[in-house]
Design a protein around this motif. Structure first.
Motif, PDB file in Angstrom:
ATOM      1  N   PRO A  93       0.789  -1.241   0.000  1.00  0.00           N
ATOM      2  CA  PRO A  93       0.000   0.000   0.000  1.00  0.00           C
ATOM      3  C   PRO A  93       0.815   1.281   0.000  1.00  0.00           C
ATOM      4  O   PRO A  93       0.305   2.325  -0.401  1.00  0.00           O
ATOM      5  CB  PRO A  93      -0.834  -0.122   1.284  1.00  0.00           C
ATOM      6  N   ASN A  94       2.058   1.231   0.436  1.00  0.00           N
ATOM      7  CA  ASN A  94       2.854   2.455   0.502  1.00  0.00           C
ATOM      8  C   ASN A  94       3.810   2.621  -0.670  1.00  0.00           C
ATOM      9  O   ASN A  94       4.648   3.517  -0.668  1.00  0.00           O
ATOM     10  CB  ASN A  94       3.648   2.494   1.820  1.00  0.00           C
ATOM     11  N   VAL A  95       3.683   1.747  -1.646  1.00  0.00           N
ATOM     12  CA  VAL A  95       4.534   1.854  -2.836  1.00  0.00           C
ATOM     13  C   VAL A  95       3.919   2.870  -3.800  1.00  0.00           C
ATOM     14  O   VAL A  95       2.715   2.863  -4.050  1.00  0.00           O
ATOM     15  CB  VAL A  95       4.683   0.491  -3.530  1.00  0.00           C
ATOM     16  N   HIS A  96       4.760   3.739  -4.319  1.00  0.00           N
ATOM     17  CA  HIS A  96       4.319   4.728  -5.302  1.00  0.00           C
ATOM     18  C   HIS A  96       4.656   4.216  -6.693  1.00  0.00           C
ATOM     19  O   HIS A  96       5.819   3.961  -7.002  1.00  0.00           O
ATOM     20  CB  HIS A  96       5.017   6.069  -5.051  1.00  0.00           C
ATOM     21  N   ILE A  97       3.652   4.038  -7.542  1.00  0.00           N
ATOM     22  CA  ILE A  97       3.853   3.489  -8.886  1.00  0.00           C
ATOM     23  C   ILE A  97       3.670   4.589  -9.930  1.00  0.00           C
ATOM     24  O   ILE A  97       2.704   5.350  -9.883  1.00  0.00           O
ATOM     25  CB  ILE A  97       2.870   2.333  -9.159  1.00  0.00           C
ATOM     26  N   GLU A  98       4.616   4.651 -10.844  1.00  0.00           N
ATOM     27  CA  GLU A  98       4.523   5.561 -11.983  1.00  0.00           C
ATOM     28  C   GLU A  98       4.540   4.729 -13.262  1.00  0.00           C
ATOM     29  O   GLU A  98       5.383   3.854 -13.425  1.00  0.00           O
ATOM     30  CB  GLU A  98       5.699   6.535 -11.996  1.00  0.00           C
ATOM     31  N   ILE A  99       3.607   4.995 -14.168  1.00  0.00           N
ATOM     32  CA  ILE A  99       3.554   4.288 -15.450  1.00  0.00           C
ATOM     33  C   ILE A  99       3.730   5.299 -16.572  1.00  0.00           C
ATOM     34  O   ILE A  99       2.963   6.257 -16.683  1.00  0.00           O
ATOM     35  CB  ILE A  99       2.227   3.525 -15.617  1.00  0.00           C
ATOM     36  N   MET A 100       4.737   5.084 -17.392  1.00  0.00           N
ATOM     37  CA  MET A 100       5.034   5.977 -18.515  1.00  0.00           C
ATOM     38  C   MET A 100       4.733   5.257 -19.820  1.00  0.00           C
ATOM     39  O   MET A 100       5.444   4.330 -20.205  1.00  0.00           O
ATOM     40  CB  MET A 100       6.508   6.399 -18.488  1.00  0.00           C
ATOM     41  N   PRO A 101       3.652   5.624 -20.517  1.00  0.00           N
ATOM     42  CA  PRO A 101       3.358   4.989 -21.809  1.00  0.00           C
ATOM     43  C   PRO A 101       4.200   5.594 -22.918  1.00  0.00           C
ATOM     44  O   PRO A 101       4.327   6.813 -23.014  1.00  0.00           O
ATOM     45  CB  PRO A 101       1.865   5.302 -22.010  1.00  0.00           C
ATOM     46  N   ASN A 102       4.796   4.735 -23.745  1.00  0.00           N
ATOM     47  CA  ASN A 102       5.594   5.239 -24.861  1.00  0.00           C
ATOM     48  C   ASN A 102       6.029   4.061 -25.714  1.00  0.00           C
ATOM     49  O   ASN A 102       5.712   2.905 -25.418  1.00  0.00           O
ATOM     50  CB  ASN A 102       6.808   6.028 -24.366  1.00  0.00           C
ATOM     51  N   THR A 103       6.782   4.324 -26.742  1.00  0.00           N
ATOM     52  CA  THR A 103       7.309   3.269 -27.602  1.00  0.00           C
ATOM     53  C   THR A 103       8.596   2.717 -27.009  1.00  0.00           C
ATOM     54  O   THR A 103       9.250   3.350 -26.184  1.00  0.00           O
ATOM     55  CB  THR A 103       7.598   3.813 -29.012  1.00  0.00           C
ATOM     56  N   ILE A 104       8.959   1.525 -27.468  1.00  0.00           N
ATOM     57  CA  ILE A 104      10.153   0.860 -26.941  1.00  0.00           C
ATOM     58  C   ILE A 104      11.410   1.681 -27.223  1.00  0.00           C
ATOM     59  O   ILE A 104      12.347   1.718 -26.412  1.00  0.00           O
ATOM     60  CB  ILE A 104      10.280  -0.564 -27.537  1.00  0.00           C
ATOM     61  N   GLU A 105      11.426   2.400 -28.354  1.00  0.00           N
ATOM     62  CA  GLU A 105      12.595   3.215 -28.689  1.00  0.00           C
ATOM     63  C   GLU A 105      12.846   4.303 -27.643  1.00  0.00           C
ATOM     64  O   GLU A 105      13.990   4.659 -27.359  1.00  0.00           O
ATOM     65  CB  GLU A 105      12.431   3.889 -30.063  1.00  0.00           C
ATOM     66  N   ASN A 106      11.763   4.836 -27.075  1.00  0.00           N
ATOM     67  CA  ASN A 106      11.891   5.918 -26.108  1.00  0.00           C
ATOM     68  C   ASN A 106      12.035   5.415 -24.675  1.00  0.00           C
ATOM     69  O   ASN A 106      12.560   6.130 -23.814  1.00  0.00           O
ATOM     70  CB  ASN A 106      10.679   6.856 -26.198  1.00  0.00           C
ATOM     71  N   LEU A 107      11.563   4.200 -24.407  1.00  0.00           N
ATOM     72  CA  LEU A 107      11.569   3.688 -23.035  1.00  0.00           C
ATOM     73  C   LEU A 107      12.891   3.025 -22.656  1.00  0.00           C
ATOM     74  O   LEU A 107      13.362   3.169 -21.521  1.00  0.00           O
ATOM     75  CB  LEU A 107      10.418   2.697 -22.841  1.00  0.00           C
ATOM     76  N   ILE A 108      13.490   2.260 -23.589  1.00  0.00           N
ATOM     77  CA  ILE A 108      14.727   1.541 -23.278  1.00  0.00           C
ATOM     78  C   ILE A 108      15.841   2.476 -22.802  1.00  0.00           C
ATOM     79  O   ILE A 108      16.524   2.181 -21.809  1.00  0.00           O
ATOM     80  CB  ILE A 108      15.193   0.707 -24.484  1.00  0.00           C
ATOM     81  N   PRO A 109      16.078   3.606 -23.462  1.00  0.00           N
ATOM     82  CA  PRO A 109      17.124   4.504 -22.957  1.00  0.00           C
ATOM     83  C   PRO A 109      16.882   4.985 -21.532  1.00  0.00           C
ATOM     84  O   PRO A 109      17.834   5.181 -20.773  1.00  0.00           O
ATOM     85  CB  PRO A 109      17.088   5.682 -23.946  1.00  0.00           C
ATOM     86  N   LYS A 110      15.627   5.141 -21.144  1.00  0.00           N
ATOM     87  CA  LYS A 110      15.303   5.563 -19.776  1.00  0.00           C
ATOM     88  C   LYS A 110      15.577   4.436 -18.779  1.00  0.00           C
ATOM     89  O   LYS A 110      15.942   4.686 -17.630  1.00  0.00           O
ATOM     90  CB  LYS A 110      13.846   6.020 -19.697  1.00  0.00           C
ATOM     91  N   LEU A 111      15.412   3.194 -19.227  1.00  0.00           N
ATOM     92  CA  LEU A 111      15.765   2.057 -18.373  1.00  0.00           C
ATOM     93  C   LEU A 111      17.270   2.006 -18.171  1.00  0.00           C
ATOM     94  O   LEU A 111      17.761   1.792 -17.052  1.00  0.00           O
ATOM     95  CB  LEU A 111      15.268   0.756 -19.007  1.00  0.00           C
TER      96      LEU A 111
END
Length: 303
Positions: free
Chosen positions: A115-133
């Motif tokens: 219950p105390n975990v803060h979740i953020e979901i970022m929708p985008n394409t794989i090209e834009n998400l992998i560099p952020k990972l």
């Protein structure tokens, strides 16, 4: 840890039953009984009495080494449990559109457990998400294995969970749907909508057309909004290249697949993340639950 092992470890650390008793603020006979119980349980002698205390036997040495491992594991468990209920704990997820259904079904259950975990979901394409990972801005990326081209020489891994494929989607009233057969060249005669603007996805359909010496398709719109894309497909006789999982979600709304003699692209979708040794418990727990959710959706044919 069991009281018997706590008594045993203190005798080892102090080298004396009497000193261990003083440290634990209990009687010497109480500690002696604990040592005797352990020796009877494992049918070994744990200590040898010396003039100035006690020394471990080989069996006692093994027990002490194992007790240290257990104690460290207990401390680690306590630390991870406490962190789960800390306001600082967060989970940052990047996701492609194919994952909307399984995430929607599991996220409330996950937050109920943590219950105390803060979740953020970022929708985008794989090209834009992998560099952020790779940079550490995201903990998990849910998407296709086509991300491999973006992760060479980077310390990330891919966990495949299900197969998918690209298909051509049209409205059920489209002229190509009404005809008994059509040529690939005719696909270039209609406007196209690019959903999510995934370059690898859009390139795949053009490669197929190129092999047939057919002009590339013309995109009148590239968007991440599915309702905008579907409105154009319906009203402008446009065609849409998307995954079969998306088709499954919209087929009861009058959208169908145009059959092709040659598949556009088959691939896996799954979880991109750091290697297991670098992952927090919370990340591993989320991956475990997303695997279970995918398995449930497959069983009930929801994916």
């Amino acid at each position: 840890m069991e009281k018997l092992f706590t008594h045993f470890m203190q005798v080892v650390l102090h080298g004396s039953i009497s000193q261990a008793a003083i440290f634990l603020n209990i009687t010497q006979p109480a500690i002696s009984r604990s040592i005797k119980t352990l020796e009877e349980r494992y049918k070994v002698q744990l200590f040898e009495r010396k003039a100035r205390g006690v020394e471990l036997t080989p069996a006692g040495q093994i027990m002490m080494e194992r007790c240290i491992l257990i104690e460290n594991e207990m401390k680690g468990m306590e630390s991870e449990i406490n962190s789960l209920f800390s306001e600082k704990e967060s989970l940052r997820i990047g996701s492609g559109p194919a994952w909307e259904t399984p995430i929607k079904e599991m996220i409330s259950n996950f937050l109920f457990m943590y219950p105390n975990v803060h979740i953020e979901i970022m929708p985008n394409t794989i090209e834009n998400l992998i560099p952020k990972l790779i940079s550490g801005e995201l903990d998990i990326v849910l998407g296709g294995e086509n991300g491999k081209s973006f992760v060479e020489n980077n310390d990330v891994s891919f966990i495949p969970l299900m197969d998918t494929r690209l298909c051509i989607i049209a409205h059920e009233n489209h002229k190509l749907v009404q005809s008994s057969e059509y040529s690939l060249k005719q696909l270039s005669d209609y406007p196209w909508v690019g959903f999510q603007s995934s370059n690898s996805m859009l390139d795949s359909i053009n490669k197929l057309l190129s092999r047939e010496r057919t002009p590339p398709i013309n995109f009148i719109l590239k968007t991440g909004f599915i309702e905008v894309a579907l409105a154009l497909v319906k009203k402008n006789d446009a065609l849409l290249c998307a995954t079969n999982s998306l088709l499954h979600k919209i087929k009861n709304r009058g959208f169908v697949e145009l059959p092709l003699n040659e598949p556009i692209w088959h691939y896996h979708i799954g979880v991109w993340t750091k290697p297991n040794a670098q992952r927090r418990h919370l990340i591993n727990e989320f991956i475990k639950q997303i695997k279970q959710q995918v398995a449930n959706n497959k069983h009930h044919k929801h994916f």
